[in-house]
Design an enzyme around this catalytic site. Structure first.
Site, PDB file in Angstrom:
ATOM      1  N   LEU A  64       0.829  -1.207   0.000  1.00  0.00           N
ATOM      2  CA  LEU A  64       0.000   0.000   0.000  1.00  0.00           C
ATOM      3  C   LEU A  64       0.864   1.258   0.000  1.00  0.00           C
ATOM      4  O   LEU A  64       2.063   1.188   0.287  1.00  0.00           O
ATOM      5  CB  LEU A  64      -0.913  -0.040   1.237  1.00  0.00           C
ATOM      6  CG  LEU A  64      -1.915  -1.208   1.225  1.00  0.00           C
ATOM      7  CD1 LEU A  64      -2.576  -1.372   2.587  1.00  0.00           C
ATOM      8  CD2 LEU A  64      -2.962  -0.999   0.137  1.00  0.00           C
ATOM      9  N   LYS A 170      15.357   0.276   4.399  1.00  0.00           N
ATOM     10  CA  LYS A 170      14.735   0.809   3.176  1.00  0.00           C
ATOM     11  C   LYS A 170      14.809   2.349   3.137  1.00  0.00           C
ATOM     12  O   LYS A 170      15.092   2.953   2.106  1.00  0.00           O
ATOM     13  CB  LYS A 170      13.277   0.324   3.112  1.00  0.00           C
ATOM     14  CG  LYS A 170      12.431   0.948   2.037  1.00  0.00           C
ATOM     15  CD  LYS A 170      12.848   0.527   0.655  1.00  0.00           C
ATOM     16  CE  LYS A 170      12.004   1.235  -0.390  1.00  0.00           C
ATOM     17  NZ  LYS A 170      12.550   1.068  -1.727  1.00  0.00           N
TER      18      LYS A 170
HETATM   19  P1  NAD Z   1       0.660   2.625  -6.306  1.00  0.00           P
HETATM   20  O1  NAD Z   1      -0.012   3.887  -5.909  1.00  0.00           O
HETATM   21  O2  NAD Z   1       0.865   2.302  -7.755  1.00  0.00           O
HETATM   22  O3  NAD Z   1      -0.140   1.362  -5.677  1.00  0.00           O
HETATM   23  C1  NAD Z   1      -0.785   1.386  -4.432  1.00  0.00           C
HETATM   24  C2  NAD Z   1      -2.136   0.699  -4.628  1.00  0.00           C
HETATM   25  O4  NAD Z   1      -2.774   0.579  -3.350  1.00  0.00           O
HETATM   26  C3  NAD Z   1      -3.070   1.469  -5.543  1.00  0.00           C
HETATM   27  O5  NAD Z   1      -3.483   0.626  -6.614  1.00  0.00           O
HETATM   28  C4  NAD Z   1      -4.246   1.838  -4.630  1.00  0.00           C
HETATM   29  O6  NAD Z   1      -5.502   1.814  -5.296  1.00  0.00           O
HETATM   30  C5  NAD Z   1      -4.161   0.749  -3.584  1.00  0.00           C
HETATM   31  N1  NAD Z   1      -4.784   1.068  -2.299  1.00  0.00           N
HETATM   32  C6  NAD Z   1      -4.680   2.181  -1.563  1.00  0.00           C
HETATM   33  N2  NAD Z   1      -5.374   2.055  -0.408  1.00  0.00           N
HETATM   34  C7  NAD Z   1      -5.919   0.818  -0.434  1.00  0.00           C
HETATM   35  C8  NAD Z   1      -6.740   0.082   0.471  1.00  0.00           C
HETATM   36  N3  NAD Z   1      -7.143   0.618   1.633  1.00  0.00           N
HETATM   37  N4  NAD Z   1      -7.113  -1.170   0.122  1.00  0.00           N
HETATM   38  C9  NAD Z   1      -6.715  -1.706  -1.065  1.00  0.00           C
HETATM   39  N5  NAD Z   1      -5.950  -1.062  -1.960  1.00  0.00           N
HETATM   40  C10 NAD Z   1      -5.559   0.184  -1.639  1.00  0.00           C
HETATM   41  O7  NAD Z   1       2.042   2.593  -5.521  1.00  0.00           O
HETATM   42  P2  NAD Z   1       3.298   1.618  -5.773  1.00  0.00           P
HETATM   43  O8  NAD Z   1       4.272   2.318  -6.643  1.00  0.00           O
HETATM   44  O9  NAD Z   1       2.796   0.260  -6.104  1.00  0.00           O
HETATM   45  O10 NAD Z   1       3.920   1.628  -4.293  1.00  0.00           O
HETATM   46  C11 NAD Z   1       3.405   0.829  -3.237  1.00  0.00           C
HETATM   47  C12 NAD Z   1       4.411   0.862  -2.088  1.00  0.00           C
HETATM   48  O11 NAD Z   1       5.659   0.361  -2.569  1.00  0.00           O
HETATM   49  C13 NAD Z   1       4.688   2.263  -1.545  1.00  0.00           C
HETATM   50  O12 NAD Z   1       4.824   2.196  -0.153  1.00  0.00           O
HETATM   51  C14 NAD Z   1       5.993   2.639  -2.227  1.00  0.00           C
HETATM   52  O13 NAD Z   1       6.729   3.587  -1.460  1.00  0.00           O
HETATM   53  C15 NAD Z   1       6.683   1.301  -2.305  1.00  0.00           C
HETATM   54  N6  NAD Z   1       7.694   1.152  -3.367  1.00  0.00           N
HETATM   55  C16 NAD Z   1       7.441   1.576  -4.641  1.00  0.00           C
HETATM   56  C17 NAD Z   1       8.419   1.379  -5.626  1.00  0.00           C
HETATM   57  C18 NAD Z   1       8.203   1.825  -7.052  1.00  0.00           C
HETATM   58  O14 NAD Z   1       9.190   1.830  -7.829  1.00  0.00           O
HETATM   59  N7  NAD Z   1       6.985   2.145  -7.461  1.00  0.00           N
HETATM   60  C19 NAD Z   1       9.619   0.761  -5.300  1.00  0.00           C
HETATM   61  C20 NAD Z   1       9.828   0.313  -4.007  1.00  0.00           C
HETATM   62  C21 NAD Z   1       8.846   0.507  -3.049  1.00  0.00           C
END
Ligand code: NAD
Length: 293
Positions: A64, A170
């Site tokens: 999330l 991280k």
């Molecule tokens: P994103 O916004 O693409 O995905 C998050 C998803 O969570 C969305 O699809 C949203 O609809 C869903 N969501 C939000 N609240 C929710 C709930 N209550 N119930 C169900 N679904 C819910 O973000 P992301 O890029 O996938 O990042 C997710 C996590 O991973 C973050 O904490 C981010 O910091 C971390 N992260 C991201 C990357 C990257 O390159 N994108 C790399 C490492 C870590």
């Protein structure tokens, strides 16, 4: 083994798809209908509520945006800790504050459940390829139980220490990444303003002492790397708003531990201004755009 996957976004979607490819039965839930459709297209089962997704699950994996979403999922009267059987293994892969992870882990322990923090590095390309690095905090037995699941989504699994240790590792990594991205963007913008070709300069620096992960795999200059977000209008990838969140987590940790992080603070300020200028949804390599102007 049956897994519930909550949060099928840029990272969670491909991670859950890799679990399906590895032969696990996976039921996903996301607030976004598009995310659900994409996961179903990869062979996953989808549910229309968290409750339905976790029904009968041996493990729950969450991916999330931030700490408030994770705490909202697990804590409180309708949180998962109040409803799941004690045998369920809980794995949170989101990037959140170490303190937030410790709070959820302590509440889980009180409810008799095992919870580990397992944030990742490797970006959306690593998530799709199943080559993520996991930085894990939690007890030895919970981490051992999670290993087969993590191994289906990544290639490196580091047990950093007790609950919260994965998140701390991280946050340190991403503070450095934010600094490296801003610094690489700045060097490229300076070179181009002085007549250099961005591809040639990138090649020179990638083979000189300025070499770093951004130059090798994630060049911020449009057109230099065909597969980098910069070459598709900074779409997908890792949003600037999420980088800003991580740099904020680093600053909070620095304040709490009285650590000096001058470059981390500078990077946070750069991303704060970038997000305030309306660039929050763009990939974090778009930080080069204001430097080019
Ligand atoms: P994103 O916004 O693409 O995905 C998050 C998803 O969570 C969305 O699809 C949203 O609809 C869903 N969501 C939000 N609240 C929710 C709930 N209550 N119930 C169900 N679904 C819910 O973000 P992301 O890029 O996938 O990042 C997710 C996590 O991973 C973050 O904490 C981010 O910091 C971390 N992260 C991201 C990357 C990257 O390159 N994108 C790399 C490492 C870590």
């Amino acid at each position: 083994m049956h897994i519930a996957f909550i949060g099928l976004g840029n990272m969670g979607g491909p991670m859950a798809a890799n679990l399906v490819s590895a032969g696990f039965s996976v039921c996903g839930f996301d607030l976004s209908a598009t995310a659900l459709q994409q996961f179903a297209a990869h062979g996953g089962m989808v549910a229309d509520s968290v409750g339905r997704a976790v029904h009968g699950a041996d493990a729950v994996i969450s991916m999330l945006p931030a700490g408030r979403h994770v705490e909202g999922l697990y804590l409180g009267a309708d949180g998962l800790l109040a409803t799941l059987p004690q045998t369920t293994l809980l794995i949170d892969c989101s990037t959140i504050a170490a303190q937030s992870a410790r709070t959820v882990a302590a509440a889980a322990a009180q409810a008799g459940l095992r919870f580990i923090d397992a944030p990742v590095s490797g970006g959306t390309a690593g998530a799709a390829a199943g080559t993520l690095t996991f930085m894990v905090g939690g007890s030895d037995d919970a981490v051992a139980a999670a290993r087969p699941l993590l191994a289906a989504m990544g290639k490196n699994i580091f047990h950093a220490g007790a609950s919260g240790a994965g998140q701390m590792a991280k946050v340190c990594n991403n503070m450095l990444l934010g600094i490296l991205m801003a610094g690489t963007a700045e060097a490229l913008a300076l070179g181009v303003k002085n007549g250099l070709d961005p591809a040639v300069l990138s090649d020179i620096m990638a083979n000189s002492s300025g070499r770093n992960w951004v130059l090798e795999t994630y060049n911020p200059w449009p057109g230099v790397m065909a597969l980098a977000p910069a070459s598709r209008g900074y779409s997908g990838g890792f949003m600037s708003a999420l980088m800003l969140k991580d740099l904020g987590l680093a600053e909070e940790a620095a304040l709490q531990s009285q650590a000096a992080t001058p470059l981390g603070a500078l990077a946070r300020n750069l991303y704060q201004a970038h997000v305030a200028a309306g660039m929050g949804q763009l990939d974090f390599s778009s930080i080069v755009t204001p430097l080019r102007q």
